[in-house]
Design a protein around this motif. Structure first.
Motif, mmCIF file in Angstrom:
data_model
loop_
_atom_site.group_PDB
_atom_site.id
_atom_site.type_symbol
_atom_site.label_atom_id
_atom_site.label_comp_id
_atom_site.label_asym_id
_atom_site.label_seq_id
_atom_site.Cartn_x
_atom_site.Cartn_y
_atom_site.Cartn_z
ATOM 1 N N LEU A 6 -43.491 -17.766 14.259
ATOM 2 C CA LEU A 6 -44.207 -19.021 14.452
ATOM 3 C C LEU A 6 -43.755 -20.005 13.374
ATOM 4 O O LEU A 6 -44.082 -19.856 12.196
ATOM 5 C CB LEU A 6 -45.715 -18.804 14.368
ATOM 6 N N VAL A 7 -42.991 -21.004 13.802
ATOM 7 C CA VAL A 7 -42.530 -22.025 12.871
ATOM 8 C C VAL A 7 -43.688 -22.984 12.609
ATOM 9 O O VAL A 7 -44.248 -23.567 13.553
ATOM 10 C CB VAL A 7 -41.310 -22.774 13.425
ATOM 11 N N SER A 8 -44.054 -23.133 11.334
ATOM 12 C CA SER A 8 -45.331 -23.744 10.979
ATOM 13 C C SER A 8 -45.186 -24.822 9.917
ATOM 14 O O SER A 8 -44.290 -24.772 9.067
ATOM 15 C CB SER A 8 -46.286 -22.659 10.426
ATOM 16 N N HIS A 9 -46.089 -25.776 9.984
ATOM 17 C CA HIS A 9 -46.321 -26.714 8.888
ATOM 18 C C HIS A 9 -47.724 -26.468 8.366
ATOM 19 O O HIS A 9 -48.646 -26.206 9.143
ATOM 20 C CB HIS A 9 -46.174 -28.160 9.355
ATOM 21 N N GLU A 24 -55.769 -13.308 17.941
ATOM 22 C CA GLU A 24 -56.680 -12.759 18.952
ATOM 23 C C GLU A 24 -55.975 -11.703 19.807
ATOM 24 O O GLU A 24 -56.608 -10.771 20.290
ATOM 25 C CB GLU A 24 -57.221 -13.879 19.842
ATOM 26 N N LYS A 25 -54.674 -11.865 19.977
ATOM 27 C CA LYS A 25 -53.894 -10.896 20.745
ATOM 28 C C LYS A 25 -53.524 -9.661 19.919
ATOM 29 O O LYS A 25 -53.028 -8.676 20.470
ATOM 30 C CB LYS A 25 -52.605 -11.549 21.257
ATOM 31 N N GLY A 26 -53.747 -9.727 18.615
ATOM 32 C CA GLY A 26 -53.330 -8.623 17.759
ATOM 33 C C GLY A 26 -51.823 -8.513 17.650
ATOM 34 O O GLY A 26 -51.290 -7.425 17.384
ATOM 35 N N ALA A 27 -51.120 -9.630 17.853
ATOM 36 C CA ALA A 27 -49.653 -9.624 17.859
ATOM 37 C C ALA A 27 -49.109 -9.687 16.428
ATOM 38 O O ALA A 27 -49.628 -10.424 15.586
ATOM 39 C CB ALA A 27 -49.121 -10.807 18.660
ATOM 40 N N ARG A 28 -48.069 -8.930 16.185
ATOM 41 C CA ARG A 28 -47.365 -9.025 14.915
ATOM 42 C C ARG A 28 -46.387 -10.191 14.992
ATOM 43 O O ARG A 28 -45.608 -10.304 15.946
ATOM 44 C CB ARG A 28 -46.625 -7.719 14.623
ATOM 45 N N PHE A 29 -46.432 -11.059 13.979
ATOM 46 C CA PHE A 29 -45.544 -12.213 13.995
ATOM 47 C C PHE A 29 -45.254 -12.655 12.571
ATOM 48 O O PHE A 29 -46.007 -12.358 11.643
ATOM 49 C CB PHE A 29 -46.138 -13.362 14.812
ATOM 50 N N GLU A 30 -44.170 -13.368 12.423
ATOM 51 C CA GLU A 30 -43.762 -13.927 11.140
ATOM 52 C C GLU A 30 -44.106 -15.405 11.117
ATOM 53 O O GLU A 30 -43.921 -16.108 12.117
ATOM 54 C CB GLU A 30 -42.259 -13.729 10.948
ATOM 55 N N ARG A 31 -44.608 -15.898 10.003
ATOM 56 C CA ARG A 31 -44.784 -17.339 9.822
ATOM 57 C C ARG A 31 -43.578 -17.869 9.055
ATOM 58 O O ARG A 31 -43.223 -17.345 7.994
ATOM 59 C CB ARG A 31 -46.049 -17.648 9.006
ATOM 60 N N ARG A 32 -42.944 -18.894 9.582
ATOM 61 C CA ARG A 32 -41.823 -19.529 8.891
ATOM 62 C C ARG A 32 -42.231 -20.973 8.616
ATOM 63 O O ARG A 32 -42.343 -21.788 9.528
ATOM 64 C CB ARG A 32 -40.554 -19.460 9.735
ATOM 65 N N TRP A 33 -42.493 -21.280 7.349
ATOM 66 C CA TRP A 33 -43.037 -22.576 6.970
ATOM 67 C C TRP A 33 -41.913 -23.573 6.742
ATOM 68 O O TRP A 33 -40.887 -23.251 6.138
ATOM 69 C CB TRP A 33 -43.871 -22.443 5.699
ATOM 70 N N ILE A 34 -42.129 -24.802 7.207
ATOM 71 C CA ILE A 34 -41.153 -25.869 6.981
ATOM 72 C C ILE A 34 -41.861 -27.121 6.488
ATOM 73 O O ILE A 34 -43.082 -27.278 6.652
ATOM 74 C CB ILE A 34 -40.343 -26.200 8.253
ATOM 75 N N VAL A 54 -43.311 -24.298 16.822
ATOM 76 C CA VAL A 54 -42.328 -23.690 17.708
ATOM 77 C C VAL A 54 -42.511 -22.184 17.579
ATOM 78 O O VAL A 54 -42.647 -21.665 16.466
ATOM 79 C CB VAL A 54 -40.890 -24.083 17.335
ATOM 80 N N LEU A 55 -42.561 -21.503 18.716
ATOM 81 C CA LEU A 55 -42.617 -20.047 18.715
ATOM 82 C C LEU A 55 -41.245 -19.531 19.124
ATOM 83 O O LEU A 55 -40.751 -19.854 20.206
ATOM 84 C CB LEU A 55 -43.678 -19.539 19.688
ATOM 85 N N LEU A 56 -40.626 -18.751 18.248
ATOM 86 C CA LEU A 56 -39.360 -18.106 18.573
ATOM 87 C C LEU A 56 -39.658 -16.718 19.122
ATOM 88 O O LEU A 56 -40.281 -15.890 18.445
ATOM 89 C CB LEU A 56 -38.476 -18.013 17.331
ATOM 90 N N VAL A 57 -39.256 -16.489 20.370
ATOM 91 C CA VAL A 57 -39.467 -15.208 21.047
ATOM 92 C C VAL A 57 -38.098 -14.555 21.194
ATOM 93 O O VAL A 57 -37.281 -14.992 22.005
ATOM 94 C CB VAL A 57 -40.121 -15.406 22.427
ATOM 95 N N ASP A 58 -37.864 -13.548 20.389
ATOM 96 C CA ASP A 58 -36.520 -12.949 20.327
ATOM 97 C C ASP A 58 -35.456 -14.027 20.135
ATOM 98 O O ASP A 58 -34.377 -14.001 20.740
ATOM 99 C CB ASP A 58 -36.223 -12.124 21.590
ATOM 100 N N GLY A 59 -35.812 -15.015 19.310
ATOM 101 C CA GLY A 59 -34.875 -16.090 19.006
ATOM 102 C C GLY A 59 -34.898 -17.258 19.964
ATOM 103 O O GLY A 59 -34.302 -18.292 19.687
#
Length: 226
Positions: A6-9, A24-34, A54-59
C-alpha cells in the motif's frame, strides 16, 4: 495470497480507507510511504493521477481508494459489502457521500477568513444531519451490526474532529446521537485506530498550522502562551 504493497502518504485520508479494509480482511501488506511534495519516479510510473493510495498487487497497480476497497472486498473474505445488489448500490452512494464530506472538511480547514470558516462549518453540519437520518437506529455501524465499506470510508473523516475539538472547534455533532455513537465506535475500532502512524496528530497539527487559513490563525491563538 498476492503480495500487497500500500503506497501511502502520512496524512492522506484515502490511504487510511484502504489500510482499514486491509486490516479488516486480516491481509498481510507492506506500507510504502512517500512524500507527495517530492514524488519519486517509480511512484509516478504506477500512479496515473500522481495521488495516493496505490495498491500494488504482485507489482500491478490498482489506484483510487474506492476501487482499491472494492477490489479487496471481491478478492478476499470476509465480505464487507452487503449481498443484495440494491443494498450494495445504496452503500456505494454513501461511500461517495463520504468523499464529499472529506471535501467539506478540507474546505473548512482551508477557509481563508472567519466568515468563510463559519459558512463551511454550517455546510459540514448539514452533511452530518443527513447522516443522522441515514444511520441504522441501533448501530453501532452504518448498517447496524455489520461493519462495512461505508464505515471504512468514514473512519478517516471523524479523525479530523478529534483534533478540531482539542483546539476549541467543537459542536459539529451536538444533537446527533447516532452520528456521535458511530464516531465513538469507529474511534475504538483497531483497524481505524491503527490506520495512521502514532505521530499522526502532531503531523496533522503542523499541516493545519502551516495552511495560513482562518483555522490556522485560531489554532495559533489557542497554542500561544498565556
Amino acid at each position: 495470497m498476492s503480495a500487497l504493497v500500500l503506497v501511502s502518504h502520512e496524512l492522506c485520508p484515502y490511504v487510511q480507507r484502504a489500510a482499514i479494509v486491509l486490516a479488516e480482511k486480516g491481509a498481510r501488506f507492506e506500507r510504502r510511504w512517500i512524500d507527495l511534495a517530492d514524488k519519486p519516479d517509480w511512484f509516478l510510473a504506477v500512479s496515473p493521477l500522481g495521488q495516493t493510495p496505490v495498491l500494488l498487487v504482485d507489482g500491478q497497480p490498482v489506484f483510487e481508494s474506492a476501487v482499491i476497497c472494492e477490489y479487496l472486498d471481491e478478492a478476499t473474505g470476509p465480505r464487507l459489502h452487503p449481498q443484495g445488489a440494491l443494498q450494495r448500490a445504496r452503500e456505494r452512494g454513501w461511500m461517495e457521500f463520504g468523499s464529499a464530506v472529506l471535501d467539506a472538511v478540507a474546505a473548512f480547514y482551508g477557509a481563508p477568513d472567519e466568515v468563510s470558516l463559519e459558512r463551511k462549518r454550517a455546510a459540514l453540519r448539514e452533511r452530518f444531519e443527513r447522516l443522522e437520518a441515514a444511520l441504522d437506529p441501533l448501530g453501532p455501524w452504518f448498517a447496524g451490526e455489520r461493519f462495512g465499506l461505508v464505515d471504512a470510508v468514514f473512519g478517516p473523516v471523524f479523525r479530523y474532529f478529534n483534533l478540531f475539538e482539542t483546539v476549541g472547534e467543537a459542536g459539529f455533532f451536538d444533537g446527533l446521537p447516532r452520528v456521535q455513537r458511530w464516531r465513538e465506535a469507529l474511534h475504538a475500532r483497531p483497524s481505524v485506530r491503527d490506520a495512521v502512524r502514532p505521530d499522526y496528530p502532531a503531523r496533522l497539527t503542523a499541516y493545519l498550522l502551516a495552511r495560513g487559513s482562518a483555522l490556522s490563525r485560531r489554532m495559533a491563538g489557542t497554542a500561544a502562551p498565556a
